[in-house]
Design a protein around this motif. Structure first.
Motif, short mmCIF file in Angstrom:
data_model
loop_
_atom_site.label_atom_id
_atom_site.label_comp_id
_atom_site.label_asym_id
_atom_site.label_seq_id
_atom_site.Cartn_x
_atom_site.Cartn_y
_atom_site.Cartn_z
N ILE A 137 31.69 -52.71 -12.00
CA ILE A 137 30.38 -52.83 -11.35
C ILE A 137 29.34 -53.30 -12.35
O ILE A 137 28.56 -54.21 -12.07
CB ILE A 137 29.98 -51.48 -10.71
CG1 ILE A 137 30.87 -51.20 -9.51
CG2 ILE A 137 28.52 -51.50 -10.28
CD1 ILE A 137 30.67 -49.86 -8.87
N PRO A 172 20.76 -47.80 -9.91
CA PRO A 172 21.12 -48.33 -8.59
C PRO A 172 22.61 -48.56 -8.43
O PRO A 172 23.08 -48.80 -7.33
CB PRO A 172 20.36 -49.67 -8.52
CG PRO A 172 19.74 -49.89 -9.83
CD PRO A 172 19.85 -48.67 -10.65
N LEU A 173 23.34 -48.49 -9.53
CA LEU A 173 24.77 -48.79 -9.44
C LEU A 173 25.58 -47.56 -9.07
O LEU A 173 26.77 -47.64 -8.80
CB LEU A 173 25.27 -49.37 -10.75
CG LEU A 173 24.40 -50.51 -11.27
CD1 LEU A 173 25.01 -51.11 -12.51
CD2 LEU A 173 24.23 -51.57 -10.21
N GLU A 196 25.33 -45.71 -6.46
CA GLU A 196 25.72 -45.68 -5.05
C GLU A 196 27.01 -46.44 -4.76
O GLU A 196 27.92 -45.88 -4.16
CB GLU A 196 24.57 -46.22 -4.21
CG GLU A 196 24.66 -45.76 -2.78
CD GLU A 196 23.41 -46.13 -2.00
OE1 GLU A 196 23.51 -46.31 -0.78
OE2 GLU A 196 22.34 -46.27 -2.61
N PRO A 197 27.11 -47.71 -5.19
CA PRO A 197 28.38 -48.40 -4.91
C PRO A 197 29.55 -47.72 -5.59
O PRO A 197 30.66 -47.73 -5.08
CB PRO A 197 28.18 -49.81 -5.46
CG PRO A 197 27.04 -49.70 -6.40
CD PRO A 197 26.18 -48.60 -5.89
N LEU A 244 30.29 -44.70 -3.29
CA LEU A 244 30.78 -45.20 -2.02
C LEU A 244 32.16 -45.82 -2.18
O LEU A 244 33.09 -45.53 -1.43
CB LEU A 244 29.79 -46.26 -1.53
CG LEU A 244 29.45 -46.25 -0.06
CD1 LEU A 244 28.92 -44.90 0.35
CD2 LEU A 244 28.40 -47.31 0.24
N GLY A 245 32.29 -46.66 -3.20
CA GLY A 245 33.56 -47.33 -3.44
C GLY A 245 34.66 -46.34 -3.76
O GLY A 245 35.78 -46.46 -3.28
N LEU A 277 35.79 -44.58 -0.66
CA LEU A 277 36.67 -45.46 0.11
C LEU A 277 38.06 -45.48 -0.49
O LEU A 277 39.07 -45.40 0.20
CB LEU A 277 36.10 -46.88 0.15
CG LEU A 277 34.86 -47.10 1.01
CD1 LEU A 277 34.40 -48.54 0.91
CD2 LEU A 277 35.16 -46.75 2.46
#
Ligand SMILES: Nc1ncnc2c1ncn2[C@@H]1O[C@H](COP(=O)(O)OP(=O)(O)OP(=O)(O)O)[C@@H](O)[C@H]1O
Ligand SMILES: [Mg+2]
Lengths: 258, 267
Positions: free
Chosen positions: A169, A193-194, A196-197, A200-201, A204
């Motif tokens: 990321i 801000p990184l 969150e992904p 989330l990632g 998943l």
């Protein structure tokens, strides 16, 4: 592939051949000891005299030290700064303009970092020298339900998985002009801000992994056949009990001296 | 913008020699496809071009900048890099914010940014999704969004890692059009792809990598007809090339039209 998801370092060493339960015993007793030991340098000594030689036996000293320091140094720096500078009513030893490092704060920081060092070191040593599936099988053979050992295993794997993902990321964002060098504050603000992904990632990923496991029959109520045969010689059983006894003795001494 | 590699070698910290003595010149406005089997070194080579990796030996220039003297963030003003996996790139709460992130990092004015964002989204066909959350888009559209995020940066060099993966025929055609647009604008386009037909159609220069070395570099009508070289590099030639070879036709055809013409002439 597996390398990206676990800290495990494959070697043909005595440490690697130890039964996973023995290594887990060592790791857990390391954690317990780090909390029990009260001297200033005790935890550092244990790290140097027990964990480092064990890592040498496992032929992983370099990567072991590197992994441990990577985790410990951010803690170390923040503890030294915060405790050292903001200890109330301490004796100033180093003056930095309006602020000063206090002796008491620094002492506290040295002790705390020692604890973290031993704690992180113990777990890292186990993780680096134990195939994740071997640990899972060993736990199952002791009657730990499958789902539970899966949870243990995921918890161990999640850190390196996170690291690999976080790396990618950050690479992607740097490639879009995100400046990640500069002072610490700037970096933290850039990386915020990184998160969150990353989360989330990772969720998943974990979900996908769980579905894939289920699709392959994980969770059925039969005793699965194991391809991996784990040795557990008598001397290792004795060793484990000896370690437990030692930790208990240490605890007794600590309480008695209190 | 031209790109130049001078005897570049690269070894990963773990000891894998991923690039061995690469010499390469890509002229401004060229469209180049890197092909080769898994682990050949394509991604490693691409990452050298935007400074994510610096050579262990040798030098890499993008325009007059040597990558080893520049930060990745600086390089980002010249080289746009679309990564393979969209989930590792998207993070904003809306499509608009996502695309604006790059231009903002480059210090563009706010009013030009919104123009760039709209232009880029239109180009990938996501202009109507501008207010949606990136994670609400299906995967192929998320990939298109990552492309838009790079297009909006208007970099002179664009690198696309596996752009067609997971796309349906329409999506592939759309990405083909984007590549054509970039070429028409005179930008340097580089792709890494296992989609050999896509490479054959849009990239007039093909570079075949194998075990960290360049084993072929030329125009598609020649490279795709070098059967044994491709086999050694683990690449299956485009279907039309295979068909022509098996029919004993002269080499060179890559499109249906070219094939039909050659077939008619030599029947
Ligand atoms: N971060 C890394 N650390 C160590 N070795 C790596 C790393 N990334 C790639 N490699 C190794 O470097 C070599 C080249 O990898 P690279 O990813 O460049 O191949 P590729 O051609 O892009 O393959 P693919 O088609 O699978 O994407 C491989 O042997 C790979 O295992
Ligand atoms: Mg790759």
């Amino acid at each position: 592939m597996s390398a990206a998801f676990s800290l495990y370092q494959s070697r043909d060493s005595g440490l690697h051949r130890l039964n996973p339960l023995t290594k887990m015993t060592i790791a857990l007793s390391g954690v317990a000891t780090s909390l029990i030991v009260s001297g200033v340098w005790g935890n550092y000594l244990l790290f140097l005299l027990i964990l480092v030689p064990l890592s040498a036996w496992g032929q992983i000293t370099y990567s072991f030290l590197r992994a441990v320091f990577r985790v410990v140094w951010p803690f170390a720096i923040s503890i030294f700064l915060i405790q050292g500078l903001f200890w109330t009513d301490g004796t100033p030893v180093i003056d930095l303009g309006p602020l000063s490092f206090k002796a008491e704060g620094l002492l506290f920081a040295v002790i705390s970092v020692g604890r973290i060092l031993l704690l992180v070191g113990s777990f890292t040593l186990m993780t680096m020298s134990t195939r994740p599936d071997a640990l899972m099988i060993a736990l199952n053979q002791r009657g730990l339900p499958h789902t539970l050992s899966y949870v243990v295993l995921s918890a161990i794997q999640i850190v390196p998985m996170f690291q690999a993902k976080a790396n990618k990321i950050v690479e992607a964002q740097q490639s879009r002009g995100l400046e990640t060098s500069g002072n610490l504050l700037k970096r933290v603000r850039a990386l915020l801000p990184l998160v969150e992904p990353l989360l989330l990632g990772s969720i998943l990923d974990i979900e996908e992994r769980a579905i894939a496991l289920e699709a392959r029959g994980f969770g059925r109520r039969v005793k699965p056949t194991s391809l991996l045969i784990l040795k557990d010689p008598v001397w290792e059983k004795i060793l484990r009990w000896a370690i437990v006894a030692l930790v208990l003795a240490l605890l007794a001494v600590r309480i008695w001296l209190w | 913008m031209k790109i130049q590699l001078e005897s570049v070698s690269f070894t990963y910290p773990g000891g894998v020699e991923a690039l061995r003595d690469i010499d390469l010149f890509i002229k401004s406005g060229d469209a180049v496809a890197f092909i080769g089997e898994n682990g050949a070194g394509k991604s490693t080579l691409a990452k050298q071009l935007n400074g994510l990796l610096k050579p262990s030996y040798g030098r890499v220039f993008v325009g007059d900048w040597q990558t080893s003297n520049r930060s990745v963030a600086q390089m980002a003003g010249r080289v746009g890099f679309v990564f393979q996996n969209p989930d590792e790139q998207l993070f904003a709460r809306s499509v608009r914010e996502e695309v604006a992130f790059g231009p903002r990092n480059l210090g563009r004015e706010e009013y030009t940014i919104s123009e760039d964002v709209e232009m880029a989204l239109k180009q990938v066909g996501l202009d109507r999704a501008i207010n949606r959350h990136p994670y609400d888009l299906p995967t192929p559209e998320r990939k298109l969004l990552t492309i838009a995020a790079i297009l909006a940066m208007r970099t002179p060099v664009v690198i696309l890692d596996e752009p067609t993966m997971g796309q349906d025929a329409q999506g592939i055609a759309r990405i083909g059009r984007i590549v054509s647009d970039l070429k028409a604008e005179g930008r340097t386009v580089i792709t890494i792809s296992h989609d050999i037909d896509f490479c054959a159609e849009h990239f007039p220069r093909v570079i075949v990598l194998s075990s960290g070395r360049i084993v072929a570099d030329g125009v598609p009508s020649e490279v795709y007809y070098q059967e044994s070289m491709l086999e050694n590099a683990g690449v299956i030639p485009p279907q039309i090339a295979r068909l022509s070879i098996n029919l004993g036709l002269p080499s060179g055809a890559l499109t249906d039209q070219e094939f039909i013409q050659i077939y008619k002439e030599h029947r």
